[in-house]
Design a protein around this motif. Structure first.
Motif, PDB file in Angstrom:
ATOM      1  N   ASN A  25      14.766  44.619  69.152  1.00 58.88           N
ATOM      2  CA  ASN A  25      15.468  45.870  69.433  1.00 58.88           C
ATOM      3  C   ASN A  25      16.953  45.797  69.093  1.00 58.88           C
ATOM      4  N   LEU A  26      17.492  44.594  68.986  1.00 61.63           N
ATOM      5  CA  LEU A  26      18.911  44.427  68.676  1.00 61.63           C
ATOM      6  C   LEU A  26      19.187  44.468  67.176  1.00 61.63           C
ATOM      7  N   VAL A  27      18.200  44.148  66.355  1.00 57.11           N
ATOM      8  CA  VAL A  27      18.417  44.062  64.906  1.00 57.11           C
ATOM      9  C   VAL A  27      19.015  45.348  64.321  1.00 57.11           C
ATOM     10  N   PRO A  28      18.571  46.556  64.710  1.00 54.43           N
ATOM     11  CA  PRO A  28      19.206  47.749  64.139  1.00 54.43           C
ATOM     12  C   PRO A  28      20.705  47.839  64.408  1.00 54.43           C
ATOM     13  N   THR A  29      21.159  47.289  65.530  1.00 46.05           N
ATOM     14  CA  THR A  29      22.596  47.257  65.804  1.00 46.05           C
ATOM     15  C   THR A  29      23.314  46.355  64.813  1.00 46.05           C
ATOM     16  N   VAL A  30      22.718  45.201  64.533  1.00 47.43           N
ATOM     17  CA  VAL A  30      23.294  44.300  63.537  1.00 47.43           C
ATOM     18  C   VAL A  30      23.349  44.977  62.175  1.00 47.43           C
ATOM     19  N   ARG A  31      22.272  45.672  61.820  1.00 45.37           N
ATOM     20  CA  ARG A  31      22.267  46.368  60.523  1.00 45.37           C
ATOM     21  C   ARG A  31      23.343  47.455  60.483  1.00 45.37           C
ATOM     22  N   GLY A  56      16.211  33.817  58.638  1.00 43.55           N
ATOM     23  CA  GLY A  56      16.264  34.423  57.320  1.00 43.55           C
ATOM     24  C   GLY A  56      16.767  35.852  57.308  1.00 43.55           C
ATOM     25  N   LEU A  57      17.128  36.389  58.463  1.00 44.76           N
ATOM     26  CA  LEU A  57      17.654  37.754  58.525  1.00 44.76           C
ATOM     27  C   LEU A  57      18.913  37.827  57.665  1.00 44.76           C
ATOM     28  N   SER A  58      18.920  38.732  56.699  1.00 45.15           N
ATOM     29  CA  SER A  58      19.977  38.750  55.696  1.00 45.15           C
ATOM     30  C   SER A  58      21.342  39.037  56.314  1.00 45.15           C
ATOM     31  N   GLY A  59      22.335  38.306  55.850  1.00 49.27           N
ATOM     32  CA  GLY A  59      23.712  38.541  56.245  1.00 49.27           C
ATOM     33  C   GLY A  59      24.084  38.034  57.621  1.00 49.27           C
ATOM     34  N   VAL A  60      23.227  37.243  58.241  1.00 47.44           N
ATOM     35  CA  VAL A  60      23.479  36.768  59.600  1.00 47.44           C
ATOM     36  C   VAL A  60      23.469  35.243  59.626  1.00 47.44           C
ATOM     37  N   LEU A 148      30.757  51.630  70.357  1.00 42.07           N
ATOM     38  CA  LEU A 148      32.051  51.342  70.971  1.00 42.07           C
ATOM     39  C   LEU A 148      33.036  50.813  69.930  1.00 42.07           C
ATOM     40  N   LEU A 149      32.540  50.063  68.954  1.00 44.96           N
ATOM     41  CA  LEU A 149      33.408  49.527  67.910  1.00 44.96           C
ATOM     42  C   LEU A 149      33.782  50.563  66.859  1.00 44.96           C
ATOM     43  N   GLY A 150      33.168  51.746  66.932  1.00 43.29           N
ATOM     44  CA  GLY A 150      33.500  52.802  65.983  1.00 43.29           C
ATOM     45  C   GLY A 150      32.468  53.052  64.911  1.00 43.29           C
ATOM     46  N   VAL A 151      31.300  52.437  65.026  1.00 40.65           N
ATOM     47  CA  VAL A 151      30.239  52.659  64.045  1.00 40.65           C
ATOM     48  C   VAL A 151      29.672  54.061  64.222  1.00 40.65           C
ATOM     49  N   GLU A 152      29.586  54.811  63.134  1.00 39.87           N
ATOM     50  CA  GLU A 152      29.064  56.170  63.181  1.00 39.87           C
ATOM     51  C   GLU A 152      27.645  56.268  62.647  1.00 39.87           C
ATOM     52  N   ASP A 153      27.302  55.475  61.652  1.00 37.34           N
ATOM     53  CA  ASP A 153      25.958  55.516  61.064  1.00 37.34           C
ATOM     54  C   ASP A 153      25.051  54.588  61.865  1.00 37.34           C
ATOM     55  N   CYS A 154      24.276  55.180  62.773  1.00 33.83           N
ATOM     56  CA  CYS A 154      23.389  54.395  63.639  1.00 33.83           C
ATOM     57  C   CYS A 154      21.934  54.515  63.195  1.00 33.83           C
ATOM     58  N   THR A 155      21.723  54.693  61.906  1.00 30.80           N
ATOM     59  CA  THR A 155      20.373  54.740  61.351  1.00 30.80           C
ATOM     60  C   THR A 155      19.616  53.467  61.719  1.00 30.80           C
ATOM     61  N   LEU A 156      18.339  53.635  62.067  1.00 24.86           N
ATOM     62  CA  LEU A 156      17.526  52.480  62.446  1.00 24.86           C
ATOM     63  C   LEU A 156      17.003  51.772  61.206  1.00 24.86           C
ATOM     64  N   ASP A 157      17.234  50.474  61.166  1.00 29.44           N
ATOM     65  CA  ASP A 157      16.818  49.669  60.022  1.00 29.44           C
ATOM     66  C   ASP A 157      16.604  48.248  60.524  1.00 29.44           C
ATOM     67  N   TRP A 158      15.505  47.617  60.077  1.00 26.10           N
ATOM     68  CA  TRP A 158      15.195  46.259  60.523  1.00 26.10           C
ATOM     69  C   TRP A 158      15.174  45.263  59.362  1.00 26.10           C
ATOM     70  N   GLN A 159      14.303  45.454  58.389  1.00 21.81           N
ATOM     71  CA  GLN A 159      14.148  44.519  57.269  1.00 21.81           C
ATOM     72  C   GLN A 159      13.928  43.090  57.753  1.00 21.81           C
ATOM     73  N   LEU A 359      10.595  59.184  61.168  1.00 21.76           N
ATOM     74  CA  LEU A 359      11.484  58.799  62.254  1.00 21.76           C
ATOM     75  C   LEU A 359      12.199  57.491  61.970  1.00 21.76           C
ATOM     76  N   GLU A 360      11.685  56.773  60.999  1.00 23.65           N
ATOM     77  CA  GLU A 360      12.105  55.395  60.780  1.00 23.65           C
ATOM     78  C   GLU A 360      13.610  55.266  60.580  1.00 23.65           C
ATOM     79  N   ARG A 361      14.214  56.264  59.930  1.00 28.22           N
ATOM     80  CA  ARG A 361      15.617  56.122  59.594  1.00 28.22           C
ATOM     81  C   ARG A 361      16.503  57.062  60.401  1.00 28.22           C
ATOM     82  N   GLU A 362      15.952  57.617  61.467  1.00 32.39           N
ATOM     83  CA  GLU A 362      16.789  58.445  62.328  1.00 32.39           C
ATOM     84  C   GLU A 362      17.619  57.560  63.259  1.00 32.39           C
ATOM     85  N   SER A 363      18.734  58.105  63.707  1.00 31.50           N
ATOM     86  CA  SER A 363      19.543  57.403  64.690  1.00 31.50           C
ATOM     87  C   SER A 363      18.893  57.518  66.052  1.00 31.50           C
TER      88      SER A 363
END
Length: 367
Positions: A25-31, A56-60, A148-159, A359-363
């Motif tokens: 459930n946390l991965v979309p926040t990282v994305r 192997g999660l990309s960019g982490v 809280l950090l100012g992120v506006e695009d909260c689209t859900l994404d896991w990969q 729904l996959e890419r909705e915030s």
């Protein structure tokens, strides 16, 4: 005065050790953080088993803390990170052990849960807290850190990465057959009454075989409780095709099995959130925990929800009056779920139109 947050962080620390469902459930926040600041370095301090799922999660960059090592393991991790300083540390674990671990990490500002959602007085260990949000889903709570950090695009994404070796592992078990996946047991621990009955699962297994010609793959850990549950289900389903993989897969192998399943059926546990992350149709079985808070997020409408009934029956309270995270710790609560409930919901999912891909890419909801 509030402690200032970085306008453009270059190194973000994430502290979340467990559990399997929560880290999914946390991965979309990282994305979301990666989309906002693609050049930022993200270091995630994570538990050993959880790392084996997300490796192997990309960019982490992962830093693994083995919880069984206690204070000695903490000291080793502090030495490992002694030369690193985070612009912001997202303290996303509501446990005293994690808060103690956070004390040895260097950060310009530490962000934690608001007082309503914090446990073990986590706010003592942080300088900023996320905005209060009553009655929030776990996934939404995690996304509040990004907001809280100012992120506006909260689209859900896991990969979530699934290596070829894991897909080979799944293929050897299933031999290319169509199947549904059942993970019958939640994590075995004291007073964790999330498990449904062997008889109920057996009825579902019979139905998917007779109605759809689909085999059933059973998965889970290698505990005595899980193996005994698998044996009981097999004994009740001798006439149909059951593949017993309980205790027989890696976590990446389980991901591959879930990815290839027609549907997943499980109680409130890691596999329902793994299925959600992979957009695999999932029927979550909920009576002891509140699905409005902890259901597989994209498949909330397909949960079999007997939590309100359990609250009335075993807590003698009105569901609207109980605390948001209140659990019904009664061994009979899951018996409120009937096989017909699960079969009806599963039939809806196995219809071709029942796919939440839109729904996959909705915030996540902000209400």
């Amino acid at each position: 005065m509030k402690h200032p947050l970085p306008a453009r962080p270059t190194h973000i620390g994430v502290l979340r050790l467990s559990a399997l469902g929560d880290v999914c459930n946390l991965v979309p926040t990282v994305r979301a953080l990666q989309r906002q600041w693609p050049d930022a370095r993200i270091t995630w301090i994570i538990g050993k088993g959880e790392h084996s799922l997300l490796a192997g999660l990309s960019g982490v960059e992962f830093v693994v803390y083995d919880k069984s090592t206690g204070l000695a393991g903490m000291r080793q991790l502090w030495r490992q990170l002694a030369d690193q300083r985070f612009d912001v540390l997202l303290h996303m674990q509501q446990a005293l052990r994690a808060s103690v671990l956070s004390l040895g990490l260097k950060a310009d500002v530490r962000v934690g849960f608001d007082r309503q959602r914090a446990k073990d007085r986590q706010y003592w260990f942080t300088q900023r807290q996320i905005e209060p949000r009553p009655r929030a889903h776990v996934l939404e709570t995690f996304m509040d850190f990004a907001r809280l950090l100012g992120v506006e695009d909260c689209t859900l994404d896991w990969q979530l990465p699934i290596p070829d070796a894991a897909r080979d592992e799944a293929q050897r078990l299933t031999q290319g057959a169509g199947y549904v996946l059942i993970s019958p047991c939640a994590n075995p621990r004291l007073r964790n009454f999330r498990n449904w009955s062997a008889e109920g699962y057996a009825a579902v297994v019979e139905h998917v075989w007779c109605q759809y010609g689909l085999k059933t793959v059973m998965t889970g850990g290698g505990s005595t409780q899980e193996r005994e549950m698998g044996q009981r289900i097999r004994n009740l389903c001798q006439s149909v095709a059951v593949i017993d993989a309980i205790g027989g897969t890696s976590l990446k192998g389980l991901l591959a099995l879930i990815d290839g399943a027609q549907a997943v059926i499980a109680p409130d546990s890691g596999p329902v959130h793994m299925a959600n992350a992979l957009n695999t149709p999932v029927v979550g079985l909920y009576a002891t925990t509140n699905p409005d808070r902890a259901a597989p997020y994209l498949w909330r409408e397909h949960v079999v929800n007997r939590y309100p009934d359990a609250v009335r029956e075993y807590l003698n309270e009105d569901p609207s009056d109980v605390g948001w995270g209140r659990r019904v710790r009664h061994p009979d609560a899951m018996s409120l779920i009937h096989a017909e409930d699960v079969i009806d919901m599963l039939d809806r999912l196995l219809e071709p139109a029942a796919n939440p891909s839109d729904l996959e890419r909705e915030s996540p909801d902000e209400a």
